[in-house]
Design a protein around this motif. Structure first.
Motif, PDB file in Angstrom:
ATOM      1  N   LEU A  99       0.757  -1.181   0.094  1.00  0.00           N
ATOM      2  CA  LEU A  99       0.107  -0.113   0.173  1.00  0.00           C
ATOM      3  C   LEU A  99       0.884   1.289  -0.134  1.00  0.00           C
ATOM      4  O   LEU A  99       0.422   2.533  -0.629  1.00  0.00           O
ATOM      5  CB  LEU A  99      -0.936  -0.109   1.373  1.00  0.00           C
ATOM      6  N   LEU A 100       1.950   1.185   0.586  1.00  0.00           N
ATOM      7  CA  LEU A 100       2.681   2.456   1.042  1.00  0.00           C
ATOM      8  C   LEU A 100       4.050   2.724  -0.170  1.00  0.00           C
ATOM      9  O   LEU A 100       4.245   3.748  -0.333  1.00  0.00           O
ATOM     10  CB  LEU A 100       3.075   2.804   2.456  1.00  0.00           C
ATOM     11  N   ILE A 101       4.731   1.682  -0.183  1.00  0.00           N
ATOM     12  CA  ILE A 101       5.838   1.774  -1.113  1.00  0.00           C
ATOM     13  C   ILE A 101       5.648   2.223  -2.356  1.00  0.00           C
ATOM     14  O   ILE A 101       4.986   1.708  -2.948  1.00  0.00           O
ATOM     15  CB  ILE A 101       7.224   0.477  -0.946  1.00  0.00           C
ATOM     16  N   GLY A 102       6.259   3.257  -2.836  1.00  0.00           N
ATOM     17  CA  GLY A 102       6.043   3.964  -4.235  1.00  0.00           C
ATOM     18  C   GLY A 102       4.929   4.880  -4.142  1.00  0.00           C
ATOM     19  O   GLY A 102       4.958   5.405  -5.209  1.00  0.00           O
ATOM     20  N   SER A 103       4.252   4.851  -3.120  1.00  0.00           N
ATOM     21  CA  SER A 103       3.048   5.996  -3.176  1.00  0.00           C
ATOM     22  C   SER A 103       3.897   7.242  -2.733  1.00  0.00           C
ATOM     23  O   SER A 103       4.909   7.330  -1.979  1.00  0.00           O
ATOM     24  CB  SER A 103       2.032   5.704  -2.172  1.00  0.00           C
ATOM     25  N   PHE A 104       2.899   8.342  -2.810  1.00  0.00           N
ATOM     26  CA  PHE A 104       3.263   9.816  -2.488  1.00  0.00           C
ATOM     27  C   PHE A 104       2.958   9.853  -0.857  1.00  0.00           C
ATOM     28  O   PHE A 104       1.590   9.549  -0.776  1.00  0.00           O
ATOM     29  CB  PHE A 104       2.784  10.596  -3.307  1.00  0.00           C
ATOM     30  N   GLU A 105       3.855  10.185  -0.084  1.00  0.00           N
ATOM     31  CA  GLU A 105       3.403  10.331   1.584  1.00  0.00           C
ATOM     32  C   GLU A 105       3.449  11.714   1.666  1.00  0.00           C
ATOM     33  O   GLU A 105       4.351  12.408   1.684  1.00  0.00           O
ATOM     34  CB  GLU A 105       4.743   9.931   2.054  1.00  0.00           C
ATOM     35  N   ARG A 136      -1.559   7.163  -6.252  1.00  0.00           N
ATOM     36  CA  ARG A 136      -1.396   6.814  -4.894  1.00  0.00           C
ATOM     37  C   ARG A 136      -0.704   7.559  -4.040  1.00  0.00           C
ATOM     38  O   ARG A 136       0.208   7.833  -4.073  1.00  0.00           O
ATOM     39  CB  ARG A 136      -0.766   5.173  -4.826  1.00  0.00           C
ATOM     40  N   SER A 137      -1.711   7.978  -2.783  1.00  0.00           N
ATOM     41  CA  SER A 137      -0.936   8.736  -1.883  1.00  0.00           C
ATOM     42  C   SER A 137      -1.536   8.139  -0.354  1.00  0.00           C
ATOM     43  O   SER A 137      -2.268   7.385  -0.331  1.00  0.00           O
ATOM     44  CB  SER A 137      -1.386  10.286  -1.814  1.00  0.00           C
ATOM     45  N   TRP A 138      -0.631   8.397   0.645  1.00  0.00           N
ATOM     46  CA  TRP A 138      -0.703   8.167   1.921  1.00  0.00           C
ATOM     47  C   TRP A 138      -0.455   9.124   3.096  1.00  0.00           C
ATOM     48  O   TRP A 138       0.242   9.912   2.610  1.00  0.00           O
ATOM     49  CB  TRP A 138      -0.183   6.722   2.393  1.00  0.00           C
ATOM     50  N   LEU A 139      -1.050   9.079   4.179  1.00  0.00           N
ATOM     51  CA  LEU A 139      -0.502   9.918   5.106  1.00  0.00           C
ATOM     52  C   LEU A 139      -0.948   9.251   6.483  1.00  0.00           C
ATOM     53  O   LEU A 139      -1.570   8.517   6.658  1.00  0.00           O
ATOM     54  CB  LEU A 139      -1.124  11.364   5.278  1.00  0.00           C
ATOM     55  N   LEU A 140      -0.251   9.948   7.696  1.00  0.00           N
ATOM     56  CA  LEU A 140      -0.792   9.313   8.729  1.00  0.00           C
ATOM     57  C   LEU A 140      -0.958  10.599   9.762  1.00  0.00           C
ATOM     58  O   LEU A 140      -0.356  11.680   9.363  1.00  0.00           O
ATOM     59  CB  LEU A 140       0.092   8.458   9.644  1.00  0.00           C
ATOM     60  N   THR A 141      -1.798  10.469  10.553  1.00  0.00           N
ATOM     61  CA  THR A 141      -2.036  11.511  11.676  1.00  0.00           C
ATOM     62  C   THR A 141      -2.502  10.975  13.011  1.00  0.00           C
ATOM     63  O   THR A 141      -2.432   9.708  12.938  1.00  0.00           O
ATOM     64  CB  THR A 141      -3.245  12.419  11.233  1.00  0.00           C
ATOM     65  N   GLU A 158      -9.509   6.936   3.132  1.00  0.00           N
ATOM     66  CA  GLU A 158      -9.664   5.665   3.814  1.00  0.00           C
ATOM     67  C   GLU A 158      -8.855   5.085   4.723  1.00  0.00           C
ATOM     68  O   GLU A 158      -7.419   5.382   4.216  1.00  0.00           O
ATOM     69  CB  GLU A 158     -10.471   4.730   2.608  1.00  0.00           C
ATOM     70  N   GLU A 159      -9.271   4.502   5.851  1.00  0.00           N
ATOM     71  CA  GLU A 159      -8.022   3.859   6.698  1.00  0.00           C
ATOM     72  C   GLU A 159      -8.298   2.439   6.236  1.00  0.00           C
ATOM     73  O   GLU A 159      -8.986   1.856   6.491  1.00  0.00           O
ATOM     74  CB  GLU A 159      -8.859   4.086   7.996  1.00  0.00           C
ATOM     75  N   PRO A 160      -6.942   1.891   6.081  1.00  0.00           N
ATOM     76  CA  PRO A 160      -6.972   0.497   5.988  1.00  0.00           C
ATOM     77  C   PRO A 160      -7.007  -0.204   7.141  1.00  0.00           C
ATOM     78  O   PRO A 160      -6.680   0.295   8.524  1.00  0.00           O
ATOM     79  CB  PRO A 160      -5.449   0.218   5.003  1.00  0.00           C
ATOM     80  N   GLU A 161      -7.560  -1.503   7.361  1.00  0.00           N
ATOM     81  CA  GLU A 161      -7.818  -2.133   8.434  1.00  0.00           C
ATOM     82  C   GLU A 161      -6.359  -2.313   9.178  1.00  0.00           C
ATOM     83  O   GLU A 161      -5.259  -2.645   8.262  1.00  0.00           O
ATOM     84  CB  GLU A 161      -8.463  -3.475   8.130  1.00  0.00           C
ATOM     85  N   ALA A 162      -6.330  -2.690  10.491  1.00  0.00           N
ATOM     86  CA  ALA A 162      -5.044  -2.721  11.008  1.00  0.00           C
ATOM     87  C   ALA A 162      -4.896  -4.321  10.880  1.00  0.00           C
ATOM     88  O   ALA A 162      -5.674  -5.071  10.962  1.00  0.00           O
ATOM     89  CB  ALA A 162      -5.439  -2.292  12.482  1.00  0.00           C
ATOM     90  N   ALA A 163      -3.588  -4.511  10.786  1.00  0.00           N
ATOM     91  CA  ALA A 163      -3.250  -6.090  10.841  1.00  0.00           C
ATOM     92  C   ALA A 163      -3.344  -6.550  12.042  1.00  0.00           C
ATOM     93  O   ALA A 163      -2.897  -6.024  13.138  1.00  0.00           O
ATOM     94  CB  ALA A 163      -1.830  -6.007  10.210  1.00  0.00           C
ATOM     95  N   HIS A 164      -3.881  -7.621  12.186  1.00  0.00           N
ATOM     96  CA  HIS A 164      -3.897  -8.569  13.382  1.00  0.00           C
ATOM     97  C   HIS A 164      -4.561  -7.895  14.449  1.00  0.00           C
ATOM     98  O   HIS A 164      -4.220  -7.999  15.590  1.00  0.00           O
ATOM     99  CB  HIS A 164      -2.471  -9.156  13.667  1.00  0.00           C
ATOM    100  N   PHE A 173      -4.389   6.998   6.475  1.00  0.00           N
ATOM    101  CA  PHE A 173      -5.160   7.144   5.458  1.00  0.00           C
ATOM    102  C   PHE A 173      -4.542   6.889   4.100  1.00  0.00           C
ATOM    103  O   PHE A 173      -3.462   7.196   3.970  1.00  0.00           O
ATOM    104  CB  PHE A 173      -5.640   8.610   5.571  1.00  0.00           C
ATOM    105  N   LEU A 174      -5.428   6.332   3.203  1.00  0.00           N
ATOM    106  CA  LEU A 174      -5.070   6.116   1.894  1.00  0.00           C
ATOM    107  C   LEU A 174      -6.023   7.164   1.213  1.00  0.00           C
ATOM    108  O   LEU A 174      -7.023   7.183   1.456  1.00  0.00           O
ATOM    109  CB  LEU A 174      -5.138   4.607   1.736  1.00  0.00           C
TER     110      LEU A 174
END
Length: 177
Positions: A99-105, A136-141, A158-164, A173-174
């Motif tokens: 989801l994140l590698i290669g995306s604009f952060e 494709r972009s992502w961010l965190l807050t 959108e918020e991807p589901e947390a793993a496990h 957010f994506l």
């Protein structure tokens, strides 16, 4: 709105003033203005050298910074400094790669209080992501930044589901598909 690459350092003082005003107000009021200014300036001086770095800055009628956004292309291997470790924990290594590698952060997006609710935040978000690889972009807050969370959701992020079931104090957010 003006776009910048590493030349953003030419307006570092004005940008720092805006950053401190935005990110020492609630919910970040616990931060020291002097330390916040210093840390932001030092981080930005390094960030401008990241692959794909860009920034957008909006000014008001008087020429003061009203809002800004900065970001770059997320590279492999995924970093573990700053809040990246929490992102890795939240999503898991496979999903980070997917989801994140290669995306604009998007690293920073801030709008001064006097310019909020004017549509400027959405314009900055669009302006900083308009050249994102593959759209494709992502961010965190921070999970306690309720206004920011509501803003990104209104923008269709959108918020991807947390793993496990891994949770943390950051929210990823994506960009909309």
């Amino acid at each position: 709105m003006r776009s910048f690459g590493p030349g953003i350092l030419g307006v570092l003082d004005a940008l720092s003033d805006a950053y401190v005003e935005i990110f020492t107000a609630p919910p970040w009021a616990h931060r020291s203005p002097a330390a916040t200014r210093h840390d932001f300036r030092e981080r930005l001086k390094g960030d401008v050298h990241r692959p794909g770095f860009r920034a957008v800055v909006a000014t008001d009628e008087a020429g003061a910074v009203a809002g800004f956004a900065t970001g770059w292309i997320t590279q492999a291997p995924f970093p573990t400094d700053r809040a990246y470790g929490k992102v890795l924990q939240r999503l898991g290594a496979d999903r980070v790669d997917e989801l994140l590698i290669g995306s604009f952060e998007i690293d920073e997006l801030g709008v001064r209080s006097r310019a909020r609710r004017s549509g400027l935040g959405g314009q900055l978000l669009s302006g900083i992501t308009d050249a994102a690889p593959g759209g494709r972009s992502w961010l965190l807050t921070w999970g306690r930044a309720h206004d920011a969370l509501a803003f990104y959701r209104r923008q269709g992020w959108e918020e991807p589901e947390a793993a496990h079931g891994e949770e943390s104090d950051v929210v990823v957010f994506l960009s909309p598909p």
